[in-house]
Design a protein around this motif. Structure first.
Motif, mmCIF file in Angstrom:
data_model
loop_
_atom_site.group_PDB
_atom_site.id
_atom_site.type_symbol
_atom_site.label_atom_id
_atom_site.label_comp_id
_atom_site.label_asym_id
_atom_site.label_seq_id
_atom_site.Cartn_x
_atom_site.Cartn_y
_atom_site.Cartn_z
ATOM 1 N N GLU A 50 -1.483 1.579 11.924
ATOM 2 C CA GLU A 50 -0.087 1.999 12.011
ATOM 3 C C GLU A 50 0.819 0.969 11.366
ATOM 4 N N THR A 51 1.945 1.459 10.863
ATOM 5 C CA THR A 51 2.974 0.553 10.360
ATOM 6 C C THR A 51 4.320 1.234 10.484
ATOM 7 N N LYS A 52 5.375 0.427 10.532
ATOM 8 C CA LYS A 52 6.751 0.928 10.609
ATOM 9 C C LYS A 52 7.580 0.182 9.567
ATOM 10 N N ILE A 53 8.365 0.925 8.805
ATOM 11 C CA ILE A 53 9.132 0.356 7.695
ATOM 12 C C ILE A 53 10.612 0.647 7.928
ATOM 13 N N GLU A 166 0.236 -7.331 12.732
ATOM 14 C CA GLU A 166 0.368 -6.752 11.402
ATOM 15 C C GLU A 166 -0.375 -7.629 10.398
ATOM 16 N N HIS A 167 -1.149 -6.986 9.529
ATOM 17 C CA HIS A 167 -2.019 -7.742 8.631
ATOM 18 C C HIS A 167 -2.248 -6.943 7.356
ATOM 19 N N PHE A 178 -1.426 0.088 1.049
ATOM 20 C CA PHE A 178 -0.024 -0.168 1.394
ATOM 21 C C PHE A 178 0.604 1.155 1.829
ATOM 22 N N ALA A 179 1.849 1.061 2.276
ATOM 23 C CA ALA A 179 2.678 2.236 2.539
ATOM 24 C C ALA A 179 3.945 2.086 1.711
ATOM 25 N N THR A 206 5.462 -1.781 2.375
ATOM 26 C CA THR A 206 4.768 -2.785 3.188
ATOM 27 C C THR A 206 3.281 -2.699 2.904
ATOM 28 N N ASP A 207 2.627 -3.845 2.968
ATOM 29 C CA ASP A 207 1.164 -3.872 2.841
ATOM 30 C C ASP A 207 0.518 -4.365 4.130
ATOM 31 N N ARG A 208 1.262 -4.268 5.228
ATOM 32 C CA ARG A 208 0.772 -4.770 6.516
ATOM 33 C C ARG A 208 0.714 -3.639 7.547
#
Length: 376
Positions: A50-53, A166-167, A178-179, A206-208
């Motif tokens: 998961e990620t949030k931008i 986050e990584h 990435f996203a 983001t790439d994390r």
């Protein structure tokens, strides 16, 4: 027990609430009893990324959320045996974005496009594999191969991420680790810009990711074939073909007898060929003796059918099928079928057009299919 991707990475279900490196267990308070486990969660994961931008161009708290997961839950919404489902999920959410605008996400497994409503909200979710107990259906989704942290000595052995931090990641089949969100002024909200287009204010990057996944410790075994060969005098042998992870010790038991080791283990294939005299077993069990928890797999033993001929003569409009059973004492009764249509015992059939393939079924349990060869 596990899902395996094309790289050979096997992940097991992270359902225990006391594992700090697999913390994503949804609503542990809504757990229930499943096969003797008193607190099995209603939702848990084999894999999650998961990620949030943060986004610009809309509300000052605007963001895009990306969820990629292989999730386990229950079709009824609560813990109930027989209602287990596993599905692959890709989800893209926009909150607080610009109203009536299009946002495009490029993520490790593909692309998604959404259009926001009058409040700047949009969501796209794809879940593949939602039929109870149809666990292979999830293989039709996008979640493969599994993403994992880029090499990091701080990650404990046995995990592909710590479920919290986050990584940077690796594993995208499209080299998009990435996203990237594209939309009106998306890149003005404080997120990183696209490194390949840093001057573009309409891109947020983001790439994390926060990645969770635990490498499987139980591998079990899969029996891919179990057949017998019986000579006319009754002397018989049993052949067993199995698969598991490399370097496992598999044991074979015939009708409850003590286990005999299978050969192999340098790769995923295992094999055993055992003389059984005239006492032909009806069932056999393979157990992975390396596993801390033994989960035996049991199947029926059948004969083997060899199709020696499946030729169609287009001039004479005849199909000739030859076949033999490995049971020479019976002998077993063989039947030729074209899908659901029964043609009869092996021989020659008058047909105005050939089938693409034929199946020969044995009264002793075996069946074999082969393509038909057409002779001009």
């Amino acid at each position: 027990m596990w899902y395996e991707d094309a790289t050979g990475t096997r992940l097991e279900l992270g359902w225990q609430t006391n594992d700090p490196l697999a913390p994503v267990v949804i609503d542990p308070a809504e757990s229930g009893i499943l096969r003797g486990v008193p607190d099995f969660p209603g939702e848990s994961f084999y894999f999650s990324a998961e990620t949030k931008i943060p986004l610009g161009g809309g509300d000052r708290k605007a963001f895009a959320q990306v969820i990629l997961a292989l999730e386990a839950t229950f079709a009824t919404g609560h813990v109930e045996d027989g209602q287990q489902i596993v599905f692959g999920r890709t989800r893209f959410r926009v909150r607080g974005g610009r109203a009536h605008s299009t946002y495009t996400l490029t993520h490790p497994y593909g692309t998604v496009e959404v259009t926001t409503d009058d409040r700047g909200r949009a969501s796209d979710t794809q879940d593949i594999g939602v039929a109870p107990l149809s666990f292979a259906d999830a293989l039709g989704g996008r979640i493969a191969p599994f993403l994992r942290w880029t090499p990091d000595p701080t990650l404990p052995e046995g995990y592909i991420g710590d479920g919290t931090t986050e990584h940077t990641i690796t594993g995208s089949p499209f080299n998009t680790d990435f996203a990237l969100v594209e939309g009106p002024d998306a890149g003005t909200g404080g997120a990183a810009r696209d490194p390949n287009d840093p001057g573009n204010p309409n891109k947020a990057y983001t790439d994390r990711f926060v990645v969770q996944g635990r490498l499987a410790t139980l591998h079990g075994a899969e029996i891919t074939r179990a057949v017998y060969h019986r000579a006319a005098d009754g002397a018989s042998t049993v052949e067993v073909f199995a698969r598991s992870a490399p370097a496992q010790q598999l044991g074979l038991s015939l009708d409850g007898q003590p286990a005999t080791p299978l050969e192999g283990g340098n790769g995923p294939r295992y094999f055993a060929r055992i003389p059984v005299g005239s006492l032909l077993p009806t069932r056999l069990t393979v157990t992975n003796l390396t596993d801390a928890v033994a989960l035996p797999v049991t199947v029926d033993v059948t004969d083997a059918v060899e199709i020696t001929q499946a030729d169609y003569d287009s001039t004479a409009q005849t199909l000739t099928v030859g076949a033999a059973s490995s049971d020479r004492q019976g002998p077993a009764t063989l039947t030729v079928t074209d899908g659901d249509e029964v043609l009869g015992p092996p021989g020659t059939f008058s047909l105005d057009a050939p089938p693409a393939a034929v199946t020969v079924r044995s009264s002793a349990g075996a069946n074999t299919t082969t393509n038909v060869r057409v002779n001009a």
